[in-house]
Each structure stands twice: as C-alpha cells, then as structure tokens.
Design an enzyme around this catalytic site. Structure first.
Site, PDB file in Angstrom:
ATOM      1  N   TYR A 144      43.508  45.386  48.053  1.00 30.61           N
ATOM      2  CA  TYR A 144      42.706  45.997  47.002  1.00 30.61           C
ATOM      3  C   TYR A 144      41.354  45.313  46.970  1.00 30.61           C
ATOM      4  O   TYR A 144      41.269  44.085  46.987  1.00 30.61           O
ATOM      5  CB  TYR A 144      43.412  45.839  45.645  1.00 30.61           C
ATOM      6  CG  TYR A 144      42.655  46.418  44.472  1.00 30.61           C
ATOM      7  CD1 TYR A 144      42.470  47.800  44.348  1.00 30.61           C
ATOM      8  CD2 TYR A 144      42.133  45.596  43.477  1.00 30.61           C
ATOM      9  CE1 TYR A 144      41.786  48.334  43.258  1.00 30.61           C
ATOM     10  CE2 TYR A 144      41.450  46.130  42.386  1.00 30.61           C
ATOM     11  CZ  TYR A 144      41.276  47.495  42.285  1.00 30.61           C
ATOM     12  OH  TYR A 144      40.605  48.018  41.204  1.00 30.61           O
ATOM     13  N   ASP A 239      37.166  39.312  51.329  1.00 26.04           N
ATOM     14  CA  ASP A 239      37.202  39.552  49.896  1.00 26.04           C
ATOM     15  C   ASP A 239      38.007  38.422  49.266  1.00 26.04           C
ATOM     16  O   ASP A 239      39.233  38.430  49.268  1.00 26.04           O
ATOM     17  CB  ASP A 239      37.832  40.916  49.600  1.00 26.04           C
ATOM     18  CG  ASP A 239      37.879  41.194  48.105  1.00 26.04           C
ATOM     19  OD1 ASP A 239      37.590  40.265  47.320  1.00 26.04           O
ATOM     20  OD2 ASP A 239      38.222  42.325  47.731  1.00 26.04           O
ATOM     21  N   LYS A 267      36.759  36.759  39.465  1.00 24.88           N
ATOM     22  CA  LYS A 267      37.853  36.035  38.808  1.00 24.88           C
ATOM     23  C   LYS A 267      37.486  34.576  38.503  1.00 24.88           C
ATOM     24  O   LYS A 267      36.750  34.352  37.565  1.00 24.88           O
ATOM     25  CB  LYS A 267      39.128  36.197  39.631  1.00 24.88           C
ATOM     26  CG  LYS A 267      39.491  37.696  39.696  1.00 24.88           C
ATOM     27  CD  LYS A 267      40.851  38.052  40.234  1.00 24.88           C
ATOM     28  CE  LYS A 267      41.101  39.537  39.969  1.00 24.88           C
ATOM     29  NZ  LYS A 267      41.393  40.345  41.134  1.00 24.88           N
TER      30      LYS A 267
HETATM   31  C1  PLP Z   1      40.671  41.744  41.374  1.00 24.79           C
HETATM   32  C2  PLP Z   1      40.164  42.031  42.729  1.00 24.79           C
HETATM   33  C3  PLP Z   1      39.057  42.866  42.946  1.00 24.79           C
HETATM   34  C4  PLP Z   1      38.403  43.622  41.829  1.00 24.79           C
HETATM   35  O1  PLP Z   1      37.795  42.796  40.903  1.00 24.79           O
HETATM   36  P1  PLP Z   1      37.431  43.407  39.447  1.00 24.79           P
HETATM   37  O2  PLP Z   1      36.723  42.279  38.777  1.00 24.79           O
HETATM   38  O3  PLP Z   1      38.727  43.789  38.832  1.00 24.79           O
HETATM   39  O4  PLP Z   1      36.559  44.576  39.681  1.00 24.79           O
HETATM   40  C5  PLP Z   1      38.583  42.997  44.229  1.00 24.79           C
HETATM   41  N1  PLP Z   1      39.163  42.366  45.249  1.00 24.79           N
HETATM   42  C6  PLP Z   1      40.239  41.572  45.087  1.00 24.79           C
HETATM   43  C7  PLP Z   1      40.837  40.879  46.267  1.00 24.79           C
HETATM   44  C8  PLP Z   1      40.787  41.389  43.825  1.00 24.79           C
HETATM   45  O5  PLP Z   1      41.881  40.638  43.675  1.00 24.79           O
END
Ligand code: PLP
Length: 429
Positions: A144, A239, A267
């Site tokens: 994701y 990511d 995060k």
């Molecule tokens: C949580 C997450 C996102 C999205 O971040 P948001 O702040 O919810 O938009 C993208 N990539 C990874 C790997 C994530 O865990």
C-alpha cells in the site's frame, strides 16, 4: 465489556461521515464489530468513550513509537503553539527536521515535507515520471502506498481488508500504467524489466511490507531491484512511510544496506501529527518546483506544530539503545505469542522486524500476498474480538501489522501474551 457509548457514537457517525469513519479499516467491518470511539490515550494505553482501557498495538497505525503523549513531544508542540499554528511561510523548524532526515538516511540528500504518506508517494511517482519521461510504474501485490490513482492497483491495507480489487473512480487509462507483481519474486520483475524496462519510470516498494500483514523481504530481493532499476535507468522508490524511523533510525534501507533513488516517509516523522516527506538524490530532487519543473505544493506543508512534533520524536529516537530495547521487547512478544499459539494447536506465523510485528493464521510461510490470503480470516476475527474483550487493542484486520512502542513495558507484554493464551485456549475448548 460495555461499549454502549462507542455504539451510539458509531450510529450517530454513520449519519454524517461515510461508513461513520474517516479511514475505512477503522470501521471494523471485516471483524464484524463496531469501532471503539477513543476518548484519550497515554503511554501504551488507549481509553475508549466508555472508559475501557486497552493496551494499544495500533499506535495510530505506526506513528506513536514513543507511546502516546510523550512529555518531550507534548512540550515541543506546546512551545510551537505559542508562536502560531500556521504561517504558509518557511520556518527554522522545517530546516531542522529536513536536516535530521538527511542525517539519518544517507540516500536522502534533499527532502520535501508534505502532509501525508499518500502525498509523499504520489509526489515521488510524479517526480520519477518527470525525470525519466516514462509512464509505467511497477508496484507489488499487497503493498500500500496511499490512495493516489496510480497506486490503488492490487493495494494492501484497507483495500485488502475489504476485498476491493481496485477502485471505482480510477480511470482505466491511469490503471494501465501500473503493473503489480508478486512480492519477493525476483524472476517476475526481471522478466518485465527485460521486456519493457525502457518504459518503466520507477519501481515502488515497501522494503519491509506492512500493509498485507508483516512480510519481510527475502534474501537478495531488494538488491535485485536495485540492480535491475540501475540497469534500465528506472528510479527505485522505497516507500518507508511505515518503516522509516520504525524498523531502524535509518529505515529499512539501513537494515538491508540498499540505497534507493527516492524514499517516502510519514507516520513516525510526524510524531502523531499529519506529516509526510519524500527525498533522495540531489539530481532528482532538484527537478521539483521551484528549482525544477515538476510541480508539487501544499498550503499546510511544513506546518510548525507537525515539524515540532517530528523533531522532538526523532530526538528521542537517537538515544543509545532505543531500537535495541524495542527489538528485545518485540522478540519477547513474538516468542510468547508463537508459544501460546503452538500450545493451543493454532497454526500461526508470528514474526517481527524491529517493532513491526505480524501474526498470520496460516500454516504456510508468508512471503507474498497470495500466501497471506491463505489465512483463516474467521480465526483472525475471533482473535481480534477475544483480544479486545481482554483489553488488547490490535488492528481489526489480518492484513495489518502490530506496532510496539517504547512505552510498552515487560508487564504489558506479559499481559498481552496471557490474553492471547486465554483467547487461543477458548478456541480449542
Ligand atoms: C500508511 C502508509 C501510506 C499512506 O500514508 P497516509 O499518511 O495514510 O496517507 C503509504 N505508504 C505506506 C507504506 C504506508 O504504510
């Protein structure tokens, strides 16, 4: 457990908010229960609207690595608040957080702050396309990267939890520029790169997958992606929105010793406030406006409260032994959960990378999303419900990780293992 208040708040919420929530997995739909409405949190505890107390393993889905309301973070936000909440103009705080990210992550020479992980990944993709002049994006099933159009193909997290194949509203014209391949399968990537590497703008990956449940990269996998992207002139994007400052101070790239071209963060770097960031090599990042032509902007980007929370959080993470302590506690929790599952005759794969923890109810080793989907979802639902009854708050989905924070002490870990023992024993009874 009395959840009357949560139930009535949920009912009211469904009338004014889609599904009663502002992010889908929170609704607890896949585990057949109502979401808990939260009143407050402190340390490793979270308290719902009925006054029930839980040991929190969601940690706001990753950011709360210090636990809730860490005094240093509260003080930093309070001090920033005294000076104003938003200026739409540069501040010293932005430079400080940028410098901290650059110092922590050697592959990052320049970094741009945004407001969420979604924005970070979306912007990194735009930059990769802009600099290469190519359209194709390779991602991996079950990973994701936020909800931008390009990245909602075979996505993990809520998309996996709710069993949505893609999403209405993503034009076919856009989706067909994204190829999603199985995670941990070097040959699959090699084949595609051999065939059409000259059209591939970038490969984007969660270097440790956390959005299909926890799935670590296999031996040599990330290096193979590095080699293939180098060979074909494609951009490698890590990511690290979940893994950055979580699995190690320098992120997963420091654990596996790989240098991607671009990295995304979110995060943890926001310390619980809305922040994302993307950064990388100077030659790429200099293509971003106003230096270069690739446009990306944000009214609240670099928000002073968020920067202050991020700086204070990262400062705490620099304390000697911080990650070692967290890993030791994660070891204990994982070993304990594996033992009580085994004792009760429950097929489960329990693993962790740093303080990212995964439990899959399957007898198969999980290396990709296909494997993850062999899990017994009814068993997960029973586990989730049982743990919640015992005061343990985990993500309401088989396809999410658990997060440990520095505020979780041995007694909380023991209590969690004991709760799991009782829940597992109730299955076989
Ligand atoms: C949580 C997450 C996102 C999205 O971040 P948001 O702040 O919810 O938009 C993208 N990539 C990874 C790997 C994530 O865990």
């Amino acid at each position: 457990m009395d959840v009357t208040q949560s139930k009535s708040l949920y009912e009211r919420a469904t009338k004014s908010i889609p599904g009663g929530v502002n992010s889908p997995v929170r609704a607890c739909k896949s585990v057949g229960t109502c979401p808990l409405f939260i009143d407050r949190a402190d340390g490793c505890f979270i308290f719902d609207a009925d006054g029930n107390r839980f040991i929190d393993y969601i940690g706001s889905w990753g950011p709360m690595i210090l636990g809730h309301r860490h005094p240093a973070v509260v003080d930093a936000i309070t001090a920033a608040l005294e000076r104003g909440t938003s200026f739409g103009a540069p501040t010293d705080l932005e430079i400080r957080l940028a410098e901290m990210v650059i110092d922590a992550v050697p592959s990052v020479e320049i970094v741009r702050m945004v407001n969420s992980g979604t924005e970070a990944a979306m912007s990194a993709i735009r930059l990769a396309r802009g600099v290469t002049g190519r359209d194709l994006v390779i991602k991996f099933d079950g990973c994701y990267h936020g909800h931008a159009d390009t990245l909602l193909v075979a996505a993990g997290s809520g998309v996996a939890t709710l069993g949505i194949p893609g999403s209405p509203g993503v034009p076919e014209d856009i989706a067909h520029h994204t190829l999603s391949l199985p995670y941990n399968d070097i040959e699959a990537v090699q084949q595609v790169m051999d065939e059409m590497g000259d059209q591939v703008a970038c490969i984007i990956i969660e270097p440790v997958a956390g959005n299909m449940g926890l799935v670590p990269p296999g031996e040599g996998y990330l290096q193979a992606l590095r080699d293939l992207t180098q060979k074909h002139g494609s951009v490698l994007v890590f990511d690290e929105v979940m893994t950055g400052f979580r699995v190690a101070y320098g992120g997963a790239q420091s654990l596996y010793n790989i240098s991607p071209d671009l990295s995304c963060f979110g995060k943890v770097i926001g310390g619980g406030l809305p922040v994302g960031a993307y950064g990388g090599k100077k030659e790429l990042m200099s293509q971003i406006a106003p230096e270069g032509g690739v446009y990306q902007a944000g009214t609240l980007s670099g928000n002073p409260l968020a920067m202050a929370a991020g700086i204070a959080t990262l400062e705490q993470l620099q304390q000697p032994g911080f990650y070692e302590d967290l890993a030791t506690k994660s070891d204990d929790l994982v070993a304990g959960l594996a033992e009580v599952a085994k004792h009760a005759g429950i097929a489960a794969q329990v693993d962790h990378v740093g303080s990212m923890i995964g439990i899959f109810f399957t007898d198969r080793l999980v290396a990709n999303f296909e494997d993850a989907k062999t899990c017994d979802l009814d068993r997960f639902t029973a586990f989730y419900q049982g743990m919640r009854e015992h005061g343990i708050y985990i993500a309401p989905s088989q396809f999410e990780a658990l997060f440990l924070s520095a505020a979780h002490a041995d007694e909380h870990i023991d209590a969690t293992i004991d709760a799991a023992r009782q829940v597992f024993e109730s299955f076989s009874a």
